[in-house]
Every structure is written in structure tokens, then in C-alpha cells.
Design a protein around this motif. Structure first.
Motif, PDB file in Angstrom:
ATOM      1  N   ASP A 389       0.834  -1.209   0.000  1.00 40.46           N
ATOM      2  CA  ASP A 389       0.000   0.000   0.000  1.00 40.46           C
ATOM      3  C   ASP A 389       0.873   1.266   0.000  1.00 40.46           C
ATOM      4  OD1 ASP A 389      -2.291  -1.509  -0.010  1.00 40.46           O
ATOM      5  OD2 ASP A 389      -2.656  -1.343   2.143  1.00 40.46           O
ATOM      6  N   THR A 390       1.967   1.244   0.754  1.00 37.79           N
ATOM      7  CA  THR A 390       2.887   2.390   0.763  1.00 37.79           C
ATOM      8  C   THR A 390       3.436   2.637  -0.629  1.00 37.79           C
ATOM      9  OG1 THR A 390       3.535   1.976   3.058  1.00 37.79           O
ATOM     10  CG2 THR A 390       5.028   3.323   1.732  1.00 37.79           C
ATOM     11  N   TRP A 391       3.850   1.547  -1.288  1.00 36.32           N
ATOM     12  CA  TRP A 391       4.366   1.686  -2.664  1.00 36.32           C
ATOM     13  C   TRP A 391       3.286   2.258  -3.589  1.00 36.32           C
ATOM     14  CZ3 TRP A 391       2.297  -0.729  -6.988  1.00 36.32           C
ATOM     15  CH2 TRP A 391       2.972  -0.452  -8.179  1.00 36.32           C
ATOM     16  N   ASN A 392       2.102   1.694  -3.532  1.00 41.05           N
ATOM     17  CA  ASN A 392       1.051   2.095  -4.469  1.00 41.05           C
ATOM     18  C   ASN A 392       0.621   3.544  -4.270  1.00 41.05           C
ATOM     19  OD1 ASN A 392      -0.766   1.521  -6.604  1.00 41.05           O
ATOM     20  ND2 ASN A 392      -2.425   1.238  -5.126  1.00 41.05           N
ATOM     21  N   GLN A 393       0.621   3.993  -3.028  1.00 40.05           N
ATOM     22  CA  GLN A 393       0.180   5.360  -2.736  1.00 40.05           C
ATOM     23  C   GLN A 393       1.249   6.409  -2.999  1.00 40.05           C
ATOM     24  OE1 GLN A 393      -1.079   5.080   1.359  1.00 40.05           O
ATOM     25  NE2 GLN A 393      -2.604   3.510   0.878  1.00 40.05           N
ATOM     26  N   LYS A 394       2.533   6.071  -2.801  1.00 36.57           N
ATOM     27  CA  LYS A 394       3.582   7.085  -2.858  1.00 36.57           C
ATOM     28  C   LYS A 394       4.683   6.844  -3.879  1.00 36.57           C
ATOM     29  CE  LYS A 394       4.923   8.775   1.179  1.00 36.57           C
ATOM     30  NZ  LYS A 394       5.448   8.827   2.574  1.00 36.57           N
ATOM     31  N   TYR A 395       4.898   5.589  -4.308  1.00 32.64           N
ATOM     32  CA  TYR A 395       6.063   5.289  -5.140  1.00 32.64           C
ATOM     33  C   TYR A 395       5.728   4.469  -6.381  1.00 32.64           C
ATOM     34  CZ  TYR A 395       8.242   6.969  -0.901  1.00 32.64           C
ATOM     35  OH  TYR A 395       8.591   7.744   0.168  1.00 32.64           O
ATOM     36  N   ASN A 396       4.501   4.602  -6.834  1.00 29.69           N
ATOM     37  CA  ASN A 396       4.055   3.915  -8.050  1.00 29.69           C
ATOM     38  C   ASN A 396       4.574   4.706  -9.257  1.00 29.69           C
ATOM     39  OD1 ASN A 396       2.499   3.112 -10.330  1.00 29.69           O
ATOM     40  ND2 ASN A 396       0.933   2.284  -8.985  1.00 29.69           N
ATOM     41  N   ALA A 397       5.412   4.090 -10.064  1.00 29.46           N
ATOM     42  CA  ALA A 397       6.061   4.787 -11.187  1.00 29.46           C
ATOM     43  C   ALA A 397       5.048   5.388 -12.151  1.00 29.46           C
ATOM     44  CB  ALA A 397       6.987   3.821 -11.925  1.00 29.46           C
ATOM     45  N   ALA A 398       4.014   4.645 -12.479  1.00 34.11           N
ATOM     46  CA  ALA A 398       3.040   5.137 -13.452  1.00 34.11           C
ATOM     47  C   ALA A 398       2.405   6.440 -12.985  1.00 34.11           C
ATOM     48  CB  ALA A 398       1.966   4.072 -13.692  1.00 34.11           C
ATOM     49  N   LYS A 399       2.082   6.533 -11.707  1.00 33.95           N
ATOM     50  CA  LYS A 399       1.468   7.744 -11.158  1.00 33.95           C
ATOM     51  C   LYS A 399       2.489   8.881 -11.031  1.00 33.95           C
ATOM     52  CE  LYS A 399      -1.800   5.082  -8.292  1.00 33.95           C
ATOM     53  NZ  LYS A 399      -2.202   4.755  -6.896  1.00 33.95           N
ATOM     54  N   ASN A 400       3.621   8.589 -10.415  1.00 31.88           N
ATOM     55  CA  ASN A 400       4.593   9.642 -10.115  1.00 31.88           C
ATOM     56  C   ASN A 400       5.207  10.265 -11.357  1.00 31.88           C
ATOM     57  OD1 ASN A 400       4.052   8.940  -7.508  1.00 31.88           O
ATOM     58  ND2 ASN A 400       6.129   8.376  -6.947  1.00 31.88           N
ATOM     59  N   TYR A 401       5.561   9.433 -12.331  1.00 27.45           N
ATOM     60  CA  TYR A 401       6.257   9.969 -13.500  1.00 27.45           C
ATOM     61  C   TYR A 401       5.304  10.642 -14.491  1.00 27.45           C
ATOM     62  CZ  TYR A 401      10.213   7.445 -11.580  1.00 27.45           C
ATOM     63  OH  TYR A 401      11.213   7.008 -10.751  1.00 27.45           O
ATOM     64  N   LYS A 402       4.048  10.226 -14.477  1.00 29.32           N
ATOM     65  CA  LYS A 402       3.059  10.943 -15.297  1.00 29.32           C
ATOM     66  C   LYS A 402       2.849  12.352 -14.739  1.00 29.32           C
ATOM     67  CE  LYS A 402      -1.566  10.514 -17.294  1.00 29.32           C
ATOM     68  NZ  LYS A 402      -1.119  10.630 -18.692  1.00 29.32           N
ATOM     69  N   GLU A 403       2.791  12.456 -13.415  1.00 26.23           N
ATOM     70  CA  GLU A 403       2.670  13.764 -12.772  1.00 26.23           C
ATOM     71  C   GLU A 403       3.904  14.624 -13.058  1.00 26.23           C
ATOM     72  OE1 GLU A 403       3.004  15.405  -8.234  1.00 26.23           O
ATOM     73  OE2 GLU A 403       1.629  13.729  -8.549  1.00 26.23           O
ATOM     74  N   PHE A 404       5.088  14.000 -13.011  1.00 30.87           N
ATOM     75  CA  PHE A 404       6.328  14.720 -13.280  1.00 30.87           C
ATOM     76  C   PHE A 404       6.366  15.211 -14.728  1.00 30.87           C
ATOM     77  CE2 PHE A 404      11.107  14.534 -13.973  1.00 30.87           C
ATOM     78  CZ  PHE A 404      11.353  15.731 -13.307  1.00 30.87           C
ATOM     79  N   ALA A 405       5.898  14.398 -15.656  1.00 27.92           N
ATOM     80  CA  ALA A 405       5.866  14.792 -17.069  1.00 27.92           C
ATOM     81  C   ALA A 405       4.985  16.022 -17.260  1.00 27.92           C
ATOM     82  CB  ALA A 405       5.354  13.636 -17.934  1.00 27.92           C
ATOM     83  N   THR A 406       3.882  16.061 -16.535  1.00 28.62           N
ATOM     84  CA  THR A 406       2.986  17.226 -16.617  1.00 28.62           C
ATOM     85  C   THR A 406       3.702  18.477 -16.147  1.00 28.62           C
ATOM     86  OG1 THR A 406       1.052  15.798 -16.239  1.00 28.62           O
ATOM     87  CG2 THR A 406       0.776  18.165 -15.858  1.00 28.62           C
ATOM     88  N   LEU A 407       4.476  18.370 -15.088  1.00 29.06           N
ATOM     89  CA  LEU A 407       5.235  19.522 -14.583  1.00 29.06           C
ATOM     90  C   LEU A 407       6.298  19.966 -15.586  1.00 29.06           C
ATOM     91  CD1 LEU A 407       5.813  18.458 -10.866  1.00 29.06           C
ATOM     92  CD2 LEU A 407       4.323  20.284 -11.678  1.00 29.06           C
ATOM     93  N   LEU A 408       6.950  19.003 -16.232  1.00 31.51           N
ATOM     94  CA  LEU A 408       7.978  19.339 -17.217  1.00 31.51           C
ATOM     95  C   LEU A 408       7.386  20.091 -18.401  1.00 31.51           C
ATOM     96  CD1 LEU A 408      10.092  16.031 -17.307  1.00 31.51           C
ATOM     97  CD2 LEU A 408      10.763  18.218 -16.318  1.00 31.51           C
ATOM     98  N   LYS A 409       6.198  19.686 -18.811  1.00 34.50           N
ATOM     99  CA  LYS A 409       5.556  20.288 -19.995  1.00 34.50           C
ATOM    100  C   LYS A 409       4.861  21.605 -19.672  1.00 34.50           C
ATOM    101  CE  LYS A 409       3.316  16.467 -21.077  1.00 34.50           C
ATOM    102  NZ  LYS A 409       2.461  15.496 -21.806  1.00 34.50           N
ATOM    103  N   ASP A 410       4.580  21.854 -18.397  1.00 38.01           N
ATOM    104  CA  ASP A 410       3.796  23.026 -18.002  1.00 38.01           C
ATOM    105  C   ASP A 410       4.550  24.300 -18.328  1.00 38.01           C
ATOM    106  OD1 ASP A 410       1.942  24.669 -16.906  1.00 38.01           O
ATOM    107  OD2 ASP A 410       2.589  24.339 -14.827  1.00 38.01           O
TER     108      ASP A 410
END
Length: 410
Positions: A389-410
Motif C-alpha cells: 500500500d505504501t508503494w502504491n500510494q507514494k512510489y508507483n512509477a506510473a502515477k509519479n512519473y506521469k505527474e512529473f511529465a505534466t510539470l515538465l511540460k507546463d
């Protein structure tokens, strides 16, 4: 013209190291039309045949291919170029305050950064149409800062991890140009709250230039498959790290001498301390079984976790940023026992594992292994579910890196 993402790695896609960049690159490649990946370590120019596979829209550019520039001429470039020379003298007084070695460290950093800066200008067309992302706050990030000062009108950001963040890990305790890089880049992303706190306390007025963007890993397990392992009279532990003194794997080997119950220990990774650890293993009692697997590719590590049952992941390092290896273990529902260093306490707690004090001895490790061994199957299963659950909520690559990509493109 659409922006292209330019990633400056240390060696990736070439070994060794940075295996965890693979998961990030897979997600980012789906969010950008094109990515240019540039390893900035000169050694990679001779390792093209060893490169890992990258997504189809990722182009790897070797900026040091066929380059024979000596250290002397690299340093000479600092002093013969007016702009480069200015950077040296801006940092000189600060470096001198850390002793006579620090200016030499600073000069080496600057000479490498100048070289990367020049190579980028030669290798890429229309620099202003790119988004630049340095994976480390090292000379590659300094090169981007220098380009910004020279008029580059492009977004330039960096991550910062552990060795490139905490000055106290170095001798002398000095990281060249750190504050100037943070000021010059558009944004810097720490991988932990601990890292963010460290920088905001060290440098005032940079709060709007810093924020946390966690790393992440992928898994082949789903929540439905995290039910705890079958009952076993053997404690099955796993560790994964380079075998060097800071990782203190020798302490884990010593700890097994003091355990009165059967343990099967699997270690993934190799390094200069292997011989020392093998000598300790020879002294272990009969109920101990040890598997030293050596270096493995990231996909191979994931397969090891998928096809084997491990009760506990162990990390006894004396220094960390935030361990990706624990994220990977958690994604398979393996609880962790880890030292409270860097940002480790942000991922490991009493619900999903055991947090150890930094200044520990082999007996401390042994007693905590005994404690975990003595837990009921249900208690171990609960820690396993919490780890996932800790991994899925905070360290899931699909979630984290999609969010990071949005920040890069913003």
C-alpha cells in the motif's frame, strides 16, 4: 515546433548504475513526442555495445564519441574563456573556506560542466525549443545553469538525490556551485521531504525553486496477490546494493553469526567488499544459507522478486537519499528493515517494516531479525500488505512519473 525533452544522465543507458531511470524513461516516453538521452560521463563513449534498450522515440546521443581532449586542455578551457573563468572566480573564495582540496574539486566540476555545455551546443539544434532535465545536481546541471546565463531561453530543471545533495557525505564537506545551480535553474526537484528540508534550511529564499517529486518503480504484482507468504520455519531475507563500505552489508553478514534460528539470505549486487563478506560467510553456523547473486539487470531483479518468496528486505546503509531498492521490494509486498538515514523514514515505518537507528552494530541487526522472525504469520502478512500500500500510494512509477511529465511540460 513541439518541445523535445533532453535528459542528461550520468551513464544511462550504459552500465553500471541508474537502473531505476528505466521505469521513469518508459513513462516519460509516452508523454513526449521525442526524448533525447545524453549520458554525460566520458567513459560511456566506449560502451555503446553495452547499452540497455530504450523506447523507440528515445534517441541516445554520445557527445564524447571520438573525443580525445585531455584533462589539461579541459582545465585550460576554463581559464581561456572569459565566461567560464568568471564562474571559477565567483566560487573560489567559497571553495577555499573548505580547505586546499576544495578548489581542486571545484575546478574539476567546472571543467567538466564547460565541456558538457560546449558539447550540447554542438550536438543540438534550436536549443530554445527543448526542455532540459538533468537527472543529477552535478556538472550536467551546472552546464545548464551556465547556458541559461548565456541566454538559453529554454526550461531547465534537475532532480537531486543523495550524494549530489548532502555535502556532509563528501570529504571535504563541499559540493561546488550548489546554491548557484539552484538559483540558476528554473526548478529543482528533491526525491524526498528530507532533501527538501535540507536545502530550504541551508539556503534561504529558494522555496519557490524547490519541491518534492518522488521516484517510483513498477511491479508485476497486484494488490490481490499480496497475502503474505506461506508459513516457513526459515526466515528468508533479501538485500540489494553495491558492495561498498557505506552500504554496510558486512554488518548484516556478521549479524547472522548471532542468530539462533535458520535464515536464508539472498544478496543482489557486487562490489569491492565481496571478498570480505565471503570470508565472514564461511564462519556462519550451519543453519544459515547465503546466496550471493552478483549484479543483475533491473528486469532480472524484478523477476527474482516475482518468483521467490522473501519475508524481509534489509538495508543497513549508513547513508541514503531515499532507497529505490525498498520501493521495489514494497511493490512486491516485501516489508523492509532499514536504517533511519536520509529520507528512509518517509518510506519505512513500524507498520510496513522496522526502522533501525543509524549507529548500529551487528547485534542490533540480529535482535531485530529475531523480533521479525518471532512475529505471527498474520502479523507478517499485515506488514506485507502495508508495504504494498505504501508503494502504491507514494512510489508507483506510473502515477509519479506521469505527474512529473505534466510539470515538465507546463
Amino acid at each position: 515546433m513541439k518541445s523535445t525533452l533532453v535528459i542528461l544522465s550520468n551513464r544511462y543507458p550504459y552500465p553500471p548504475g541508474e537502473e531505476f531511470l528505466q521505469a521513469e524513461l518508459e513513462v516519460l516516453s509516452k508523454e513526449f513526442e521525442k526524448i533525447i538521452l545524453i549520458p554525460t560521463n566520458r567513459d560511456t563513449a566506449n560502451k555503446k555495445q553495452l547499452g540497455r534498450e530504450v523506447p523507440n522515440n528515445v534517441e541516445v546521443i554520445h557527445i564524447f564519441e571520438n573525443d580525445r581532449t585531455s584533462v589539461f586542455f579541459r582545465v585550460l578551457n576554463v581559464f581561456t574563456n572569459r565566461r567560464n573563468r568568471k564562474w571559477f572566480f565567483k566560487e573560489l573564495s567559497k571553495s577555499l573556506s573548505y580547505g586546499w582540496k576544495a578548489p581542486l574539486v571545484m575546478l574539476n566540476w567546472l571543467s567538466i560542466a564547460c565541456e558538457i555545455k560546449d558539447k550540447l551546443q554542438l550536438a543540438l539544434d534550436h536549443l530554445d525549443h527543448h526542455i532540459f532535465y538533468s537527472y543529477w545536481l552535478t556538472p550536467s546541471a551546472l552546464a545548464l545553469t551556465m547556458l541559461k546565463e548565456e541566454g538559453l531561453n529554454a526550461k531547465c530543471v534537475s532532480r537531486v538525490h543523495g550524494g549530489d545533495l548532502y555535502a556532509e557525505r563528501h570529504q571535504p564537506a563541499y559540493i561546488p556551485f550548489q546554491e548557484k545551480i539552484l538559483l540558476g535553474l528554473d526548478h529543482t526537484y528533491t526525491i524526498s521531504e528530507n532533501g527538501l528540508s535540507y536545502l530550504t534550511k541551508k539556503y534561504s529564499g529558494l522555496e519557490n525553486k524547490l519541491s518534492v517529486q518522488r521516484l517510483g518503480t513498477k511491479t508485476t504484482r497486484s494488490a490481490d496477490h499480496i497475502k503474505g507468504n506461506k508459513h516457513s520455519s526459515v526466515l528468508r531475507i533479501v538485500s540489494c546494493s553495491y558492495l561498498k563500505p557505506v552500504k554496510r552489508i558486512h554488518l548484516l553478514a556478521e549479524a547472522l553469526k548471532h542468530c539462533q534460528f535458520p535464515i536464508e539470505w539472498t544478496h543482489i549486487g557486487d562490489g569491492p567488499e565481496r571478498g570480505k563478506i565471503e570470508e565472514t560467510i564461511k564462519e556462519l553456523p550451519e543453519q544459515m544459507k547465503v546466496n550471493l547473486l552478483g549484479n543483475k539487470k533491473n528486469d532480472e531483479i524484478m523477476e527474482i522478486y516475482r518468483t521467490n518468496e522473501f519475508d524481509l528486505f534489509v538495508n543497513v546503509s549508513e547513508s541514503e537519499g531515499i532507497p529505490v531498492t525498498i520501493m521495489e521490494a514494497f511493490s512486491f509486498g516485501i516489508p523492509a528493515m532499514a536504517t533511519d538515514v536520509g529520507g528512509t523514514s518517509e518510506i519505512v515505518n513500524s507498520e510496513n517494516g522496522i526502522l533501525l537507528k543509524k549507529d548500529l552494530q551487528a547485534l542490533d541487526i540480529a535482535s531485530n531479525l529475531a523480533y521479525f522472525y518471532g512475529l505471527t504469520d498474520e502479523e507478517k502478512a499485515k506488514k506485507s500488505r502495508c508495504a504494498y500500500d505504501t508503494w502504491n500510494q507514494k512510489y508507483n512509477a506510473a502515477k509519479n512519473y506521469k505527474e512529473f511529465a505534466t510539470l515538465l511540460k507546463d
